[in-house]
Design an enzyme around this catalytic site. Structure first.
Site, PDB file in Angstrom:
ATOM      1  N   ASN A 216       0.851  -1.194   0.000  1.00  0.00           N
ATOM      2  CA  ASN A 216       0.000   0.000   0.000  1.00  0.00           C
ATOM      3  C   ASN A 216       0.880   1.234   0.000  1.00  0.00           C
ATOM      4  O   ASN A 216       2.006   1.185   0.477  1.00  0.00           O
ATOM      5  CB  ASN A 216      -0.826   0.050   1.287  1.00  0.00           C
ATOM      6  CG  ASN A 216      -2.004  -0.875   1.241  1.00  0.00           C
ATOM      7  OD1 ASN A 216      -2.561  -1.135   0.180  1.00  0.00           O
ATOM      8  ND2 ASN A 216      -2.387  -1.387   2.388  1.00  0.00           N
ATOM      9  N   LYS A 295      12.024 -16.489  -8.763  1.00  0.00           N
ATOM     10  CA  LYS A 295      11.488 -15.339  -9.485  1.00  0.00           C
ATOM     11  C   LYS A 295      10.635 -15.825 -10.670  1.00  0.00           C
ATOM     12  O   LYS A 295      11.105 -16.645 -11.463  1.00  0.00           O
ATOM     13  CB  LYS A 295      12.650 -14.478  -9.988  1.00  0.00           C
ATOM     14  CG  LYS A 295      12.206 -13.207 -10.659  1.00  0.00           C
ATOM     15  CD  LYS A 295      13.391 -12.375 -11.093  1.00  0.00           C
ATOM     16  CE  LYS A 295      12.915 -11.218 -11.938  1.00  0.00           C
ATOM     17  NZ  LYS A 295      13.997 -10.505 -12.582  1.00  0.00           N
TER      18      LYS A 295
END
Ligand code: C5P
Length: 404
Positions: A216, A295
């Site tokens: 956020n 990844k």
């Protein structure tokens, strides 16, 4: 809260070190004297080359100490006596060298020996070349001292004595004076002493794979301001912080976490100890269902990222609240008051601090906020634009009212 009269009759020990800004210490001494303080100046050997001790002796009306082995004068100036007599100890200007010595326990001259021996609050106003100030070693020393409760007056940005533009100019004498007044005020009025407070701050980061996460927007500034003000007002503060770029706060125990689950765990571990919890953190509501070990390769045009709900920390705390005080934040963009009212009931909170993040001055990253406070009865109090530090004081005052 600050009151100039507070300096009247106080013993201020002023350490001056060898920065070009040493001459500004003369003004500081004169201002302190005018406000009724007794000032004892200690100068390092280097600083005596930049400003004559006689100037400071005249302005302070006290003998100026320079060397460890000065002949002891009738004013009782040996270091232990100055250290114990100080109500506040100020070092202005403070060089990287003296900050480094204090941070590492080196006491090889009268100033560093005296500061090590004092139990008074210590205020340090750095002044140096920008690269020296930004040097990781200096920053680490400053953070270390802050974590031990030393206070810093941030240097200003401008053209420095070396001709370079940057941060490192000694703060204005006004700011140093305000820092001294604020410190003395706080020392005298610890109105939150005895309170155990958990504050959460910053965002959480929910990993997708070893290099990616969702998060956020949150700078953590409001939570850090709450932790700092509560600590200054005498509360015992535990700050549980998501990743931010903010500096550690002097004297506040800080636990660094990344995910919502980690934050929840730390709060639960310390919940029994706490009298109040302020959830200023911007916790991610969802996290990736699976975290990839490696990844994720960018082979596909579209990937599906399934998100699952994170636990609602406040709601969980609301269920085990007992007589503890729970404060939530609501950073909404629409129907602010209605949403906040609903949230208080749903999560069993004592109050919600609401801010409309779309308003100028109330959003992310800024040092100001426009808050409304909604209590359990649904009553709304709206406050004007103020600094996050002032907003923190308003929130803490309201908590104090609930605890009465
Ligand atoms: O419901 P909403 O997420 O808007 O509520 C915001 C308040 O709830 C904030 O105080 C935030 O710290 C807290 N919160 C929480 N756990 C979550 C999400 C938000 O405690 N998972």
């Amino acid at each position: 809260m600050s009151d100039m009269n507070i300096l009247n009759g106080k013993n201020v020990v002023l350490g001056i070190t060898g920065s070009i800004a040493a001459y500004k210490a003369a003004d500081l001494v004169s201002r302190l004297k005018k406000l009724g303080a007794n000032v004892n100046v200690i100068m390092t050997e280097n600083s005596t080359r930049l400003i004559n001790p006689i100037t400071l002796q005249t302005l302070s009306s006290n003998y100026v100490a320079t060397g460890m082995f000065d002949e002891v004068k009738s004013w009782e100036i040996e270091h232990i006596s100055l250290a114990s007599r100080a109500d506040v100890f100020v070092i202005a200007p403070a060089t990287a060298n003296v900050i480094g010595k204090i941070a590492n326990g080196i006491a090889d001259d009268l100033l560093t020996t005296t500061v090590m021996a004092t139990k008074a609050p210590v205020i340090i106003a750095p002044a140096m070349n920008v690269n020296m100030f930004e040097n990781k070693i200096t920053q680490e020393n400053i953070n270390k001292l802050k974590s031990f409760g030393y206070r810093f007056i941030e240097p200003a940005t401008g053209v420095l004595a070396c001709g370079v533009y940057g941060k490192g100019k000694l703060a204005d004498v006004d700011d140093i004076l305000n820092g001294i007044i604020e410190t003395l005020t706080v020392v005298q009025t610890k109105d939150l002493s005895g309170m155990h407070l958990i504050v959460t701050a910053g965002p959480t980061q929910e990993p997708i794979d070893p290099v990616r996460y969702i998060t956020n927007r949150s700078s953590g500034k409001m939570g850090y301001a709450l932790a700092e003000r509560a600590h200054m007002r005498g509360a015992d503060v535990l700050l549980i912080s998501g990743p931010t770029s903010l500096n550690a706060i002097s004297g506040v125990e800080t636990m660094n976490i990344k995910t919502c689950d980690e934050m929840l765990q730390r709060i639960i571990d310390n919940f029994e100890w706490a009298d109040a919890v302020i959830m200023a953190a911007a916790v991610a509501d969802y996290r990736p269902e699976f975290v990839a070990d490696q990844k994720i390769k960018k082979d596909d045009e579209i990937i599906n990222l399934r998100l699952v709900r994170n636990p609602d920390i406040l709601e969980k705390l609301g269920q085990i609240k007992g007589n503890k005080i729970l404060i939530g934040f609501a950073a909404e963009t629409e129907d602010l008051d209605d949403n906040a009212r609903k949230k208080i009931i749903k999560k069993n909170l004592d109050m919600i601090v609401a801010n409309d993040v779309t308003k100028e001055g109330a959003g992310f990253e800024v040092d100001t906020n426009i808050i409304s406070i909604i209590d359990r009865e649904g009553k709304i109090t709206r406050y004007p634009l103020m600094s996050k530090m002032q907003a923190a004081d308003v929130i803490l005052d309201r908590i104090q009212d609930i605890m009465k």
